[in-house]
Write a protein that holds these residues in place. Structure first.
Motif, mmCIF file in Angstrom:
data_model
loop_
_atom_site.group_PDB
_atom_site.id
_atom_site.type_symbol
_atom_site.label_atom_id
_atom_site.label_comp_id
_atom_site.label_asym_id
_atom_site.label_seq_id
_atom_site.Cartn_x
_atom_site.Cartn_y
_atom_site.Cartn_z
ATOM 1 N N LEU A 50 -63.186 51.454 -43.290
ATOM 2 C CA LEU A 50 -62.416 50.237 -43.559
ATOM 3 C C LEU A 50 -62.901 49.588 -43.282
ATOM 4 O O LEU A 50 -63.664 49.828 -42.513
ATOM 5 C CB LEU A 50 -61.880 50.590 -41.484
ATOM 6 N N ARG A 51 -63.264 48.342 -44.066
ATOM 7 C CA ARG A 51 -64.419 47.096 -44.195
ATOM 8 C C ARG A 51 -64.060 46.194 -42.641
ATOM 9 O O ARG A 51 -62.775 46.833 -42.314
ATOM 10 C CB ARG A 51 -64.521 46.859 -45.674
ATOM 11 N N GLU A 52 -64.748 45.677 -42.751
ATOM 12 C CA GLU A 52 -65.456 45.064 -41.188
ATOM 13 C C GLU A 52 -64.440 43.749 -41.792
ATOM 14 O O GLU A 52 -63.657 43.536 -40.288
ATOM 15 C CB GLU A 52 -66.982 44.826 -41.292
ATOM 16 N N GLU A 53 -64.136 42.894 -42.961
ATOM 17 C CA GLU A 53 -62.790 42.686 -42.583
ATOM 18 C C GLU A 53 -61.527 42.638 -41.987
ATOM 19 O O GLU A 53 -61.045 41.951 -41.789
ATOM 20 C CB GLU A 53 -63.184 41.497 -44.501
ATOM 21 N N LEU A 54 -61.883 44.116 -42.417
ATOM 22 C CA LEU A 54 -59.552 43.933 -41.440
ATOM 23 C C LEU A 54 -59.768 44.151 -40.022
ATOM 24 O O LEU A 54 -58.756 44.064 -39.991
ATOM 25 C CB LEU A 54 -59.592 46.044 -41.460
ATOM 26 N N SER A 55 -61.003 44.251 -39.320
ATOM 27 C CA SER A 55 -60.618 43.372 -38.131
ATOM 28 C C SER A 55 -60.160 41.801 -37.690
ATOM 29 O O SER A 55 -60.288 41.670 -36.847
ATOM 30 C CB SER A 55 -62.375 43.669 -37.402
ATOM 31 N N LEU A 56 -59.755 41.253 -38.752
ATOM 32 C CA LEU A 56 -59.570 40.009 -39.137
ATOM 33 C C LEU A 56 -58.098 39.753 -39.234
ATOM 34 O O LEU A 56 -57.605 38.623 -39.083
ATOM 35 C CB LEU A 56 -60.349 38.809 -39.949
ATOM 36 N N CYS A 57 -57.633 40.561 -39.375
ATOM 37 C CA CYS A 57 -56.040 41.510 -39.564
ATOM 38 C C CYS A 57 -55.279 41.736 -38.567
ATOM 39 O O CYS A 57 -54.812 42.279 -37.959
ATOM 40 C CB CYS A 57 -55.274 42.045 -40.482
ATOM 41 N N TYR A 58 -55.696 40.596 -36.857
ATOM 42 C CA TYR A 58 -54.958 40.434 -35.917
ATOM 43 C C TYR A 58 -53.564 40.845 -35.265
ATOM 44 O O TYR A 58 -53.632 41.376 -34.497
ATOM 45 C CB TYR A 58 -55.377 38.527 -35.393
ATOM 46 N N SER A 59 -52.631 41.338 -36.718
ATOM 47 C CA SER A 59 -51.729 41.451 -36.128
ATOM 48 C C SER A 59 -51.026 42.787 -36.546
ATOM 49 O O SER A 59 -50.258 43.115 -36.153
ATOM 50 C CB SER A 59 -50.109 40.303 -37.149
ATOM 51 N N LEU A 60 -52.507 43.852 -36.654
ATOM 52 C CA LEU A 60 -52.003 45.017 -37.095
ATOM 53 C C LEU A 60 -51.377 45.937 -35.654
ATOM 54 O O LEU A 60 -52.174 45.238 -35.005
ATOM 55 C CB LEU A 60 -53.277 45.230 -37.338
ATOM 56 N N VAL A 61 -50.562 46.596 -36.451
ATOM 57 C CA VAL A 61 -50.242 47.711 -34.949
ATOM 58 C C VAL A 61 -50.053 48.698 -35.394
ATOM 59 O O VAL A 61 -50.588 49.337 -34.578
ATOM 60 C CB VAL A 61 -48.079 47.674 -35.373
#
Length: 569
Positions: free
Chosen positions: A402-413
């Protein structure tokens, strides 16, 4: 002396009038005076309310608000005291936190101001507004290095053109004042790449070291709490069921299954269209007559020209959810960018190898399902631009990380990543403050990052069938965790950190080489069900726990007996 006596008599008369008012009259008088910005008068009614009901915590916010408008400098300490009383009960109040932030901010207490925004982020997640407030406070507090980092994060969010340019400039200033002259020069040079004019004057001033902090006015702070609340409170783009599946997706299967022939006679105002298994190779051009169509399923068909398909669907202005499951999509066309109105996209088992960079243009996307695509090994870096993404499903894919940039998708539930080949997850996964559900079972994980402890709202953490030997220290901070699956891993001893998880009700530990379960497990506040190994744990150990804690259900379990596979690790 006579004048003083007259003032005293007037004060006593007013005080007497206030004390003779009913509670409803007090509230009404406060609303009228605060509405007219007569804050000194409004404060009298609040003080009387507190005198009558000192336990009514909400009144302390009203008092702080009055004091802030009367004299924020002089009343600084008293404002903070009243807000602390209010926030002790209403911990996640946006109005309370933002008023406290404003009070610190206006009195140059920038680190204290930032701590209030961090509290809001714990409850509502990171947003463009919270990042902007933190960045501005850091800039004004001359913490330029951190300000530059925060402005950089903020630029990942969709911003109006002028706002983007302002933030970009403050990033340049922050880098320069932090001593990163080279970085500032590079950012100025890149202005043209973003479509802005070359700034020769700024380039010259940075080169000559003539840029001064005094040249920049104090950044404005807007205390519009109603607007702020709207901006930071997460909005789910779709309706989801308890397992975080879009309700629209479920509605498809309960709606009639049509064919291409039916399209000619269907009501043009329909909102759901199920063309599942309709043997379709391409849609007719008159599909565009369904202007109110919200949900469309084209799953299990034989569509060939997806570039044309996406162009056709772009003419459906209301289309929110599109299912293309089990089509032989292979290469994803760039024309997907034309479907910017989509909130949900399901492309399960489509034989795709990669997602195009143009996925970034689906700025409204709330749900993305790319599961069961065994050849899909990674997500594009542009995934970071999907700021409204609530739910991501990569289960059963060939995903190796799960690439690092995914942690910038701040609305993930919710993240469904089970039954893939994932070896690592973002070290900054703690940025996903809204995350409730994380399923990474049946992968190749050996450890979890420490930042996982920042997932304050995480309820379900499924890590079964991995290669994990121990849990990070921060796991104890997951105070809202209800289910933890650790079965089929490489634990040699009971992970005692889980004993501090106050809300944990289900703990699965079976198919690990754990020789003993501590008696203290029964003292966990919420524990109800415990699954242990069918062979390693002794009868005596289980009986001891059952005798002392009869309400705790302990079951011996063997997952491999049900699913097959190699013996316990």
């Amino acid at each position: 002396m006579k004048k003083i006596i007259n003032y005293l008599l007037i004060y006593l008369l007013l005080t007497s009038c206030v004390r003779n008012m009913s509670d409803e009259e007090l509230k009404s008088a406060y609303r009228v005076n605060s509405g007219n910005s007569n804050w000194t008068e409004a404060l009298k009614y609040v003080n009387e309310g507190i005198r009558r009901k000192p336990s009514d915590t909400a009144l302390y916010f009203s008092k702080a608000l009055c004091l802030k408008h009367i004299d924020p400098k002089k009343n600084y300490s008293e404002i903070i005291q009243n807000l602390n009383v209010f926030l002790e009960k209403y911990t996640n109040s946006v109005s309370g936190r933002i008023l406290k932030f404003a009070n610190h901010y206006d009195n140059y207490q920038y680190e204290d101001a930032i701590s209030e925004i961090k509290q809001l982020e714990r409850y509502y997640g990171i947003s463009a507004r919270t990042l902007e407030l933190k960045a501005d406070a850091r800039f004004l507090g001359e913490n330029f290095k951190e300000a530059a980092k925060t402005y950089e994060k903020l630029l990942f969010f969709p911003l109006p053109e002028q706002k983007f340019l302002d933030i970009y400039y403050y990033k340049i200033y922050s880098k320069y004042f932090a001593g990163n002259k080279e970085g500032a020069l590079w950012d100025v040079a890149f202005l043209e790449d973003y479509g802005y004019e070359e700034d020769k004057e700024l380039l010259k001033r940075i080169t000559n070291d003539s840029l001064k902090i005094e040249d920049y006015n104090k950044l404005p702070f807007i205390t519009n709490t109603q607007k702020f609340t709207k901006e930071i409170t997460p909005i789910l783009g779709l309706s989801y069921d308890a397992l975080f599946r879009p309700v629209d997706q479920l509605n498809i299967y309960s709606s009639p299954n049509y064919t291409l022939k039916d399209l000619k006679t269907l009501d043009k105002d329909i909102t759901i269209l199920n063309l599942n298994r309709a043997n379709i190779s391409q849609l007719p051009d008159d599909i565009k007559r369904f202007k109110k169509l919200r949900v469309l399923s084209l799953s299990r068909n034989k569509i060939r020209d997806f570039d044309k398909l996406f162009t056709q669907l772009s003419e459906l202005p209301k289309l929110e959810f599109l299912s293309l499951d089990y089509n032989n999509l292979k290469k994803f066309p760039e024309s997907i960018s034309k479907l910017s109105q989509l909130k949900g996209l399901s492309i399960e088992a489509c034989n795709i190898r990669e997602l195009p960079r143009e996925i970034a243009y689906l700025s409204n996307l709330s749900f993305l399902n790319v599961g069961s695509n065994g050849r899909l090994k990674d997500l594009p870096a542009e995934i970071k631009y999907l700021k409204k993404l609530n739910c991501l499903d990569v289960s059963g894919s060939g995903m190796q990380r799960l690439r690092e940039e995914l942690s910038l998708c701040y609305s993930l539930v919710a993240i469904h990543g089970n039954a893939s080949k994932i070896k690592s997850i973002p070290t900054t996964i703690g940025n996903l403050k809204l995350l409730r559900h994380l399923n990474l079972a049946h992968n190749k994980l050996e450890f979890l990052p420490e930042s996982i402890g920042k997932l304050m709202y995480l309820k379900d953490l499924s890590l079964g069938s991995n290669d994990i030997k121990d849990l990070p220290k921060s796991i104890v901070k997951l105070k809202n965790l209800e289910h933890l699956g650790l079965q089929l891993n490489r634990f040699k001893a009971f992970p005692e950190k889980v004993l501090q998880l106050d809300n944990l009700s289900n703990l699965w530990l079976h198919n690990n080489s754990i020789p003993r379960i501590p008696i203290e497990i029964g003292e966990m506040k919420s524990i109800k069900r415990l699954l242990v190994d069918h062979e390693v744990i002794t009868d005596e150990n289980i009986e001891q726990i059952k005798v002392k804690y009869p309400n705790l259900h302990i079951n011996r379990h063997d997952a491999l007996k049900l699913v097959g596979g190699k013996r316990r690790k």
